[in-house]
Motif scaffolding. Structure first.
Motif, PDB file in Angstrom:
ATOM      1  N   ILE A 284      -2.459  -8.826   0.961  1.00 37.49           N
ATOM      2  CA  ILE A 284      -3.533  -7.889   0.615  1.00 37.49           C
ATOM      3  C   ILE A 284      -4.643  -8.621  -0.124  1.00 37.49           C
TER       4      ILE A 284
ATOM      5  N   HIS B 160       0.835  -1.194   0.000  1.00 33.24           N
ATOM      6  CA  HIS B 160       0.000   0.000   0.000  1.00 33.24           C
ATOM      7  C   HIS B 160       0.873   1.249   0.000  1.00 33.24           C
TER       8      HIS B 160
ATOM      9  N   THR C  15      -9.572  -3.594   2.028  1.00 33.67           N
ATOM     10  CA  THR C  15      -8.482  -3.131   1.169  1.00 33.67           C
ATOM     11  C   THR C  15      -8.845  -1.827   0.484  1.00 33.67           C
TER      12      THR C  15
END
Length: 269
Positions: free
Chosen positions: A246, A213, A254
């Motif tokens: 993820i 991320h 997410t």
């Protein structure tokens, strides 16, 4: 927000689920992969679905893998061009391919890419689609992309008009390049997509899945984003993450993280 969700980020979600999550979280763009489009019933059905949620299709992933020089590869790219046009996006991302099996000849592989562009550009132009060359980090040179820098991508694009062949600026792949800002400036008018995710270490055994991320790693996004904007890019910021942890997270969680990180690190672009 001028934010787009690449469907690879929530790999286990259907296109319908991805579209709903975008709409529910204020995300206005989506970048689907071809397998997700096929699973939704094809490009025409996918476009109806995405139109119902008011989403802009920012890119289609992917064409490319033309380094073998095969007729089959060219035909698959023509189908990808048709799918992009049916989806209503002008940008088809090309991951050009690695070395052909048994080959160690990088110059020959890159020549195949140039020849493929010569053959595909007229077809893409007739469909209103721009071919968007994506340079990949050098660790993928052997198996995925013999184009490793933005400069190499721009050299391949140079014989064509900016509306015919563009380039993708993906932070994961180009952040390390000492020529990055010079090449972004050179790319004015040719930036087809601006994709973001972070570089996290240590890399996993499958290095393809080493993305994180935004904010979790080592990339300084602000100066890269500023350079992309100065180069005239007015499109969405597309988040594309390959990461098994993820993928194993609930897609709704997410997507919320994607939005939060976008607002924190990139602002309401």
């Amino acid at each position: 927000m001028r934010l787009s969700l690449n469907t690879a980020t929530i790999k286990k979600a259907s296109l319908a689920q991805a579209a709903r999550l975008c709409a529910d979280n204020g995300i206005t763009g989506i970048g689907p992969w071809r397998d997700v489009v096929a699973a939704a019933g094809g490009a025409k059905a996918a476009r109806r679905l995405l139109d119902q949620h008011g989403l802009t299709v920012t890119s289609l992933c992917r064409g490319g893998f033309v380094t073998s020089g095969s007729a089959e590869a060219l035909e698959d790219n023509r189908r990808a061009i048709e799918e992009a046009a049916e989806l209503g996006t002008s940008e088809l991302v090309l991951v050009v391919g690695g070395l052909a099996e048994g080959s160690k000849d990088l110059p020959a592989a890159r020549t195949h890419v140039a020849r493929a562009l010569e053959q595909l550009v007229p077809y893409a132009s007739r469909h209103g689609v721009r071919l968007a060359i994506e340079p990949l980090h050098p660790m993928f040179c052997a198996d995925r992309a013999v184009v490793s820098t933005l400069g190499q991508a721009l050299d391949l694009a140079a014989p064509f008009a900016p509306h015919e062949v563009g380039v993708v600026v993906d932070t994961y792949h180009v952040w390390w390049d000492p020529e990055l800002f010079t090449q972004i400036s050179r790319a004015e008018g040719r930036i087809s997509a601006y994709q973001v995710c972070d570089w996290v270490v240590p890399l996993p055994a499958d290095m393809l899945l080493g993305r994180g991320h935004v904010g979790d790693g080592h990339i300084d996004f602000a100066p890269i984003t500023d350079a992309v904007l100065r180069a005239g890019y007015t499109g969405h910021v597309e988040v594309e993450i390959f990461n098994q942890t993820i993928w194993d997270t609930a897609p709704a969680d997410t997507v919320k993280t994607v939005v939060t990180r976008h607002l924190t690190h990139l602002g309401p672009l």
